[in-house]
Design an enzyme around this catalytic site. Structure first.
Site, PDB file in Angstrom:
ATOM      1  N   GLU A   8       3.350  -2.281   5.999  1.00 45.16           N
ATOM      2  CA  GLU A   8       2.520  -1.498   4.899  1.00 45.16           C
ATOM      3  C   GLU A   8       3.478  -0.717   4.226  1.00 45.16           C
ATOM      4  O   GLU A   8       3.204   0.362   4.051  1.00 45.16           O
ATOM      5  CB  GLU A   8       1.329  -1.021   5.449  1.00 45.16           C
ATOM      6  CG  GLU A   8       0.225  -0.859   4.400  1.00 45.16           C
ATOM      7  CD  GLU A   8      -0.965  -0.042   4.746  1.00 45.16           C
ATOM      8  OE1 GLU A   8      -1.568  -0.060   5.782  1.00 45.16           O
ATOM      9  OE2 GLU A   8      -1.380   0.961   3.868  1.00 45.16           O
ATOM     10  N   HIS A  10       4.984  -0.037   0.594  1.00 53.15           N
ATOM     11  CA  HIS A  10       4.605  -0.357  -0.956  1.00 53.15           C
ATOM     12  C   HIS A  10       5.826  -0.257  -1.708  1.00 53.15           C
ATOM     13  O   HIS A  10       6.800   0.557  -1.570  1.00 53.15           O
ATOM     14  CB  HIS A  10       3.484   0.400  -1.165  1.00 53.15           C
ATOM     15  CG  HIS A  10       2.189   0.164  -0.369  1.00 53.15           C
ATOM     16  ND1 HIS A  10       1.821  -0.903  -0.261  1.00 53.15           N
ATOM     17  CD2 HIS A  10       1.640   1.311   0.137  1.00 53.15           C
ATOM     18  CE1 HIS A  10       0.722  -0.861   0.623  1.00 53.15           C
ATOM     19  NE2 HIS A  10       0.646   0.540   0.943  1.00 53.15           N
ATOM     20  N   HIS A 161      -5.956  -4.555   2.549  1.00 50.26           N
ATOM     21  CA  HIS A 161      -5.558  -3.086   2.236  1.00 50.26           C
ATOM     22  C   HIS A 161      -6.957  -2.461   1.779  1.00 50.26           C
ATOM     23  O   HIS A 161      -7.549  -2.898   1.031  1.00 50.26           O
ATOM     24  CB  HIS A 161      -4.375  -2.937   1.227  1.00 50.26           C
ATOM     25  CG  HIS A 161      -3.985  -1.741   1.248  1.00 50.26           C
ATOM     26  ND1 HIS A 161      -4.238  -0.674   0.294  1.00 50.26           N
ATOM     27  CD2 HIS A 161      -2.855  -0.986   1.890  1.00 50.26           C
ATOM     28  CE1 HIS A 161      -3.370   0.389   0.409  1.00 50.26           C
ATOM     29  NE2 HIS A 161      -2.661   0.167   1.390  1.00 50.26           N
ATOM     30  N   ASP A 282       3.295   2.855   5.985  1.00 47.40           N
ATOM     31  CA  ASP A 282       2.698   2.897   4.309  1.00 47.40           C
ATOM     32  C   ASP A 282       3.547   3.872   3.746  1.00 47.40           C
ATOM     33  O   ASP A 282       3.064   4.928   3.145  1.00 47.40           O
ATOM     34  CB  ASP A 282       1.440   3.559   4.769  1.00 47.40           C
ATOM     35  CG  ASP A 282       0.219   3.806   3.904  1.00 47.40           C
ATOM     36  OD1 ASP A 282       0.900   3.191   2.755  1.00 47.40           O
ATOM     37  OD2 ASP A 282      -0.903   4.060   3.504  1.00 47.40           O
TER      38      ASP A 282
HETATM   39 MN    MN Z   1      -1.002   1.495   1.940  1.00 49.93          MN
END
Ligand code: MN
Length: 327
Positions: A8, A10, A161, A282
């Site tokens: 995850e 980005h 998500h 994340d």
């Molecule tokens: Mn995220």
């Protein structure tokens, strides 16, 4: 240090900052500004953050909601293709370190299915990330069946998500702090996943693979109750081949993104199975060092740690030899 794959993680393209800004209400301005630069970097800054915690490969995804908030469908389709081509270029520069989740214009699920296939077959991506509902349409909608069918045929997981619901319901009135990552995203995403189950999406597409972040958005904690209440609620038109927990164990994988805590980690592994939980950070919204140090010290046996950090993701996405466990 245990070798890791992270899922995850980005990025953003400068042309997509306008879409990203629609979530600014959920993120403090300071974090938003800091995140922007990290999101646009594909070089030393990102790679060093990965190296510090042993992430061999990061499967990159656009920081949401992207074109899912675009009103013009043709624009959404075109810009999704553009950003997927951009991501493919970045992956091609470091194919040893980066993978990718396709960004999809879910407004047109049939075209989104074609784009998913293009991204997986031609651009070498691992699946897709979808940022919650699209214009009020959730993924259990019949219109989305072509997308599930294609994803299942490709063996490509869909990472669901968090995103905002289409409207701010009464329970959040006067509680802006609960709107966003603190709470409403969890409710929204867990509910979205349950809609997929109770709508029979996984009966119709048994090979479909769903990834949830945030240690499964509370669902691993609830298996027994879901099955127990389902028996009573499951009357009339609503029929499933199996109790809800069966789909959570068969069709769902979860990541540790944004949750560095032992009790929910043990709960997810004990409830879903040791082959269902996958490390993630994340990035750049969470601190890689914190996530890395936590998983290295978490109460897992050696096999579990290797599975969670690397092997489960490698098996799910066919990344086995690409990342290697050597050294
Ligand atoms: Mn995220």
């Amino acid at each position: 240090m245990t070798p890791k794959i992270a899922l995850e993680e980005h990025f953003i393209h400068p042309d997509f900052l306008d879409y990203f800004a629609t979530t600014a209400v959920n993120i403090s301005p300071a974090l938003f500004g800091k995140a922007r630069e990290a999101l646009m970097d594909f070089g030393a800054r990102r790679l060093e953050a990965m190296d510090r915690i042993g992430v061999r490969k990061a499967v990159l995804s656009l920081a949401g909601p992207g074109v899912q908030v675009e009103r013009r469908v043709d624009t959404a389709l075109r810009r999704a293709r553009e950003v997927n081509d951009f991501l493919a270029e970045q992956i091609a520069r470091r194919p040893d370190r980066y993978g990718g989740f396709a960004h999809l214009a879910v407004q047109d699920p049939r075209a989104a299915a074609d784009e998913l296939e293009r991204c997986v077959r031609e651009l070498g991506m691992q699946g897709a990330m979808i940022n919650g509902q699209t214009g009020g349409m959730y993924l259990d909608d019949d219109r989305c069946s072509p997308l599930w069918e294609r994803a299942a045929d490709l063996g490509a997981p869909i990472y669901l998500h968090p995103g905002n619901p289409p409207e701010r319901v009464a329970m959040y009135h006067d509680h802006p702090e609960l709107w966003g990552p603190l709470w409403s995203w969890t409710v929204e995403t867990a509910t979205h996943a349950l809609r997929l189950i109770t709508a029979g999406v996984f009966d119709r597409f048994p090979g479909a693979k769903l990834i949830l972040g945030h240690m499964g958005e509370t669902l691993p904690f609830l298996l027994w109750r879901l099955d127990s209440r389902w028996e009573i609620c499951n009357r009339g038109e609503m029929r499933l081949a199996s109790p809800p927990s069966a789909y959570l164990r068969r069709n769902v994988w979860v990541t540790t993104s944004g949750v560095c805590d032992n009790p929910p980690l043990r709960c997810a592994i004990d409830a879903l199975g040791r082959d269902r939980v996958m490390f993630s950070v994340d990035y750049p919204f969470e601190r890689p060092e914190e996530a890395g140090a936590w998983i290295e010290a978490a109460p897992l046996d050696g096999d579990e740690r290797r599975l969670v950090c690397h092997d489960n993701a490698a098996a799910l996405m066919g990344l086995g030899d690409a990342t290697g466990a050597q050294g």
